[in-house]
Design a protein around this motif. Structure first.
Motif, PDB file in Angstrom:
ATOM      1  N   GLU A 162       0.843  -1.189   0.000  1.00 40.15           N
ATOM      2  CA  GLU A 162       0.000   0.000   0.000  1.00 40.15           C
ATOM      3  C   GLU A 162       0.882   1.244   0.000  1.00 40.15           C
ATOM      4  OE1 GLU A 162      -3.158  -0.241   2.927  1.00 40.15           O
ATOM      5  OE2 GLU A 162      -3.389  -2.360   2.467  1.00 40.15           O
ATOM      6  N   GLY A 271      -0.235  -2.930   9.281  1.00 41.74           N
ATOM      7  CA  GLY A 271      -0.807  -3.350   8.003  1.00 41.74           C
ATOM      8  C   GLY A 271      -1.626  -4.612   8.192  1.00 41.74           C
ATOM      9  N   SER A 272      -2.491  -4.826   7.218  1.00 41.41           N
ATOM     10  CA  SER A 272      -3.470  -5.904   7.371  1.00 41.41           C
ATOM     11  C   SER A 272      -2.861  -7.282   7.220  1.00 41.41           C
ATOM     12  CB  SER A 272      -4.585  -5.727   6.341  1.00 41.41           C
ATOM     13  OG  SER A 272      -4.034  -5.817   5.044  1.00 41.41           O
ATOM     14  N   PHE A 335      -0.787   3.036   9.058  1.00 40.41           N
ATOM     15  CA  PHE A 335       0.277   2.059   9.367  1.00 40.41           C
ATOM     16  C   PHE A 335       1.561   2.346   8.598  1.00 40.41           C
ATOM     17  CE2 PHE A 335       0.901  -1.122   5.967  1.00 40.41           C
ATOM     18  CZ  PHE A 335      -0.156  -0.839   5.114  1.00 40.41           C
ATOM     19  N   LYS A 336       1.475   3.186   7.558  1.00 39.54           N
ATOM     20  CA  LYS A 336       2.654   3.662   6.841  1.00 39.54           C
ATOM     21  C   LYS A 336       2.233   4.916   6.070  1.00 39.54           C
ATOM     22  CE  LYS A 336       3.820   1.509   2.960  1.00 39.54           C
ATOM     23  NZ  LYS A 336       4.048   0.536   1.867  1.00 39.54           N
ATOM     24  N   THR A 339      -0.986   6.186   2.750  1.00 36.86           N
ATOM     25  CA  THR A 339      -2.205   5.389   2.789  1.00 36.86           C
ATOM     26  C   THR A 339      -3.066   5.911   3.934  1.00 36.86           C
ATOM     27  OG1 THR A 339      -3.172   3.184   3.073  1.00 36.86           O
ATOM     28  CG2 THR A 339      -1.134   3.588   4.250  1.00 36.86           C
ATOM     29  N   ASP A 341      -4.966   3.700   5.422  1.00 38.65           N
ATOM     30  CA  ASP A 341      -5.292   2.407   6.035  1.00 38.65           C
ATOM     31  C   ASP A 341      -4.722   2.339   7.456  1.00 38.65           C
ATOM     32  OD1 ASP A 341      -5.958  -0.236   6.486  1.00 38.65           O
ATOM     33  OD2 ASP A 341      -4.890  -1.034   4.747  1.00 38.65           O
ATOM     34  N   THR A 345      -2.296  -0.916  12.605  1.00 39.51           N
ATOM     35  CA  THR A 345      -1.266   0.123  12.719  1.00 39.51           C
ATOM     36  C   THR A 345      -0.665   0.127  14.127  1.00 39.51           C
ATOM     37  OG1 THR A 345      -0.822   2.486  12.574  1.00 39.51           O
ATOM     38  CG2 THR A 345      -3.039   1.899  13.245  1.00 39.51           C
TER      39      THR A 345
END
Ligand code: NAD
Ligand code: UGA
Length: 468
Positions: A162, A271-272, A335-336, A339, A341, A345
């Protein structure tokens, strides 16, 4: 040729947009049961933030790229069906907390079986446990009423990250296709390879058997996460000895056998997928009786938990062992960078840890939606089997969200940098310092700021794996 993709998420959306962009003669339809998500894909406010994605979607959408909730129609008509549904960690029953939950995958397979009137290539795009193709084949064959319909299953795991999804899809290190070594299996591999060959050279398209492809995806993520846990473990040692983790990373990364990438010490990986895929690998090892192998990989996750916990403890101890009622600004919740997202995280655990000790946390992130932050921090459900900041209950009132980094930092005692957003590097830290309570602390959980300059301004700076 018509392609349908079940699952319009972080993988299904961008991968299909790239295929549509590069293969104008192929009709590509991305289907999902989530109406809001499909509506967003059909708008100019896409459901995910990803640099360059909107431009790709806008070029192909309406030409040969479509987003629809009519799963049955488009899957029924397709020659190739990609399955890109979520495969989270099981939360209940056998293997809970480790095994992959294949409910969505099996649901998709049942839909494919029930609506198929012609033979199809079924592509596993989701990350799945090794041998999933076997199980899916049984579901497909036993639920399709038309005996003339044949399904050929391929594993084609996705390696995009991502934040760089478009670059990764445009020029991947490799495309991996696993299939059966039978006449129809080889033909299916060739058909899928011909799609990618529109823009990827043949030498980068690797073909393997099904089980190697499935296992390679889990292994790749485990190796990547292991590098981060390895360097993070060394960051703890650096802090105890006066070594500098960035100097150590550079020194080892110039060894061509080690390589320079993925050696940035951090507050922890998120991340997922990393955690879920390693847990999945651990579970597979346990089920085949390889406990030592399972323990080996599980340590990567334990080290990641340790890193997050260590960060929180460092903040507390640096601030005279009391952060109660002190405002702490958190820069970055995703989480980064690049993104919006927040799945897994590290910011969730760090914020929880700070709030559990009584801090008033104020979060600023350029892309994450407020509701997402409240949702991530507001839940009371904790299922950790080892000590972690997450196990402490938190109060919703302890969290504030700001859309302005200056405001987030005003009257704060400390700033914690938890995501490596580029914009954090160029803020006016003199003005930020002037607005904060003194002594003003910065805890750089990503080692992205200019620490010398910050110290000259007057900040007390704690950086990961670096001398004070
Ligand atoms: P996601 O949750 O963003 O998207 C999955 C989508 O599938 C959801 O929109 C959901 O509504 C839909 N869905 C579920 N069941 C369905 C059904 N029966 N019919 C129609 N739609 C259905 O997930 P994601 O991040 O895109 O990940 C998908 C898979 O790809 C996972 O296995 C993941 O491990 C893997 N993967 C993810 C990444 C990443 O960067 N996120 C990278 C590589 C691989
Ligand atoms: C990762 C892999 O890189 C992809 O190849 C894979 O397809 C994907 O998982 C998946 O299967 O979902 P992603 O999680 O999107 O991609 O992002 P990464 O760039 O790998 O970062 C993961 C986490 O590690 C982030 O929290 C990042 O900040 C952290 N990280 C990364 C570090 O702490 N240090 C590093 O040196 C690199």
């Amino acid at each position: 040729m018509k392609i349908a993709c079940i699952g319009a998420g972080y993988v299904g959306g961008p991968t299909m947009a790239m295929i549509a962009l590069k293969c104008p003669e192929i009709e590509v339809v991305v289907v999902d049961i989530n109406e809001a998500r499909i509506a967003a894909w059909n708008s100019d406010k896409l459901p995910i933030y990803e640099p360059g994605l909107l431009e790709v979607v806008q070029e192909a959408r309406g030409r040969n790229l479509f987003f629809s909730t009519d799963v049955n129609k488009h899957v029924g008509e397709a020659d190739i069906v990609f399955v890109s549904v979520n495969t989270p960690t099981k939360t209940r029953g056998v293997g809970a907390g480790k095994a992959a939950d294949l409910t969505y995958w099996e649901g998709a397979a049942r839909v494919i079986a029930s609506v198929s009137k012609s033979s199809k290539i079924i592509v596993e795009k989701s990350t799945v446990p090794v041998k999933t193709a076997d199980a899916i084949e049984k579901v497909l064959r036993r639920n399709c009423s038309n005996p003339s319909v044949q399904f050929e299953i391929l594993s084609n795991p996705e390696f995009l990250a991502e934040g760089t999804a478009i670059e990764d899809l445009m020029a991947p290190d490799r495309v991996l296709i696993g299939g059966k070594d039978t006449e129809s299996g080889r033909a299916a591999i060739a058909t899928l390879a011909s799609v990618y060959e529109h823009w990827i050279t043949k030498d980068r398209i690797l073909c393997t058997n099904l089980w190697s492809a499935e296992l390679s995806k889990l292994t790749a993520n485990a190796f990547l996460a292991q590098r981060i846990s390895s360097v993070n473990s060394i960051s703890a040692l650096c802090e105890a000895t006066g070594a500098d983790v960035q100097q150590v990373s550079r020194s080892i990364g110039t060894d061509s056998r080690i390589g320079p990438k993925f050696l940035n010490a951090s507050v922890g990986f998120g991340g997922s997928c990393f955690q879920k895929d390693i847990l999945n690998l651990v579970y597979i090892c346990e089920t085949v009786g390889l406990q030592q192998v399972a323990d080996y990989w599980h340590q990567v996750i334990l080290m990641n938990d340790f890193q997050k916990q260590r960060f929180v403890e460092r903040v507390i101890s640096a601030m005279f062992n009391t952060i109660s009622k002190k405002k702490i600004a958190v820069f970055g919740f995703a989480f980064k960078k690049d993104t919006g997202d927040t799945r897994e995280t590290p910011a969730i655990d760090v914020c929880r840890g700070l709030m559990a000790d009584g801090a008033n946390v104020c979060v600023y992130d350029p892309e994450v939606e407020d509701n997402q932050i409240y949702q991530d921090l507001g839940t009371e459900k904790f299922e950790w089997d080892h000590p972690s900041p997450r196990s402490a209950p938190i109060s919703k009132t302890a969290i504030a969200i700001s859309h302005d980094p200056m405001e987030a930092a005003r009257d704060a005692h400390a700033i914690c940098v938890l995501t490596e957003w580029d914009q954090f590097k160029s803020y006016d830290y003199q003005a930020i310092y002037d607005s904060m309570v003194k002594p003003a602390f910065i805890f750089d959980g990503r080692n992205i700021l200019d620490h010398t300059k910050l110290r000259d301004i007057g900040f007390i700076v704690y950086a990961l794996g670096k001398p004070l």
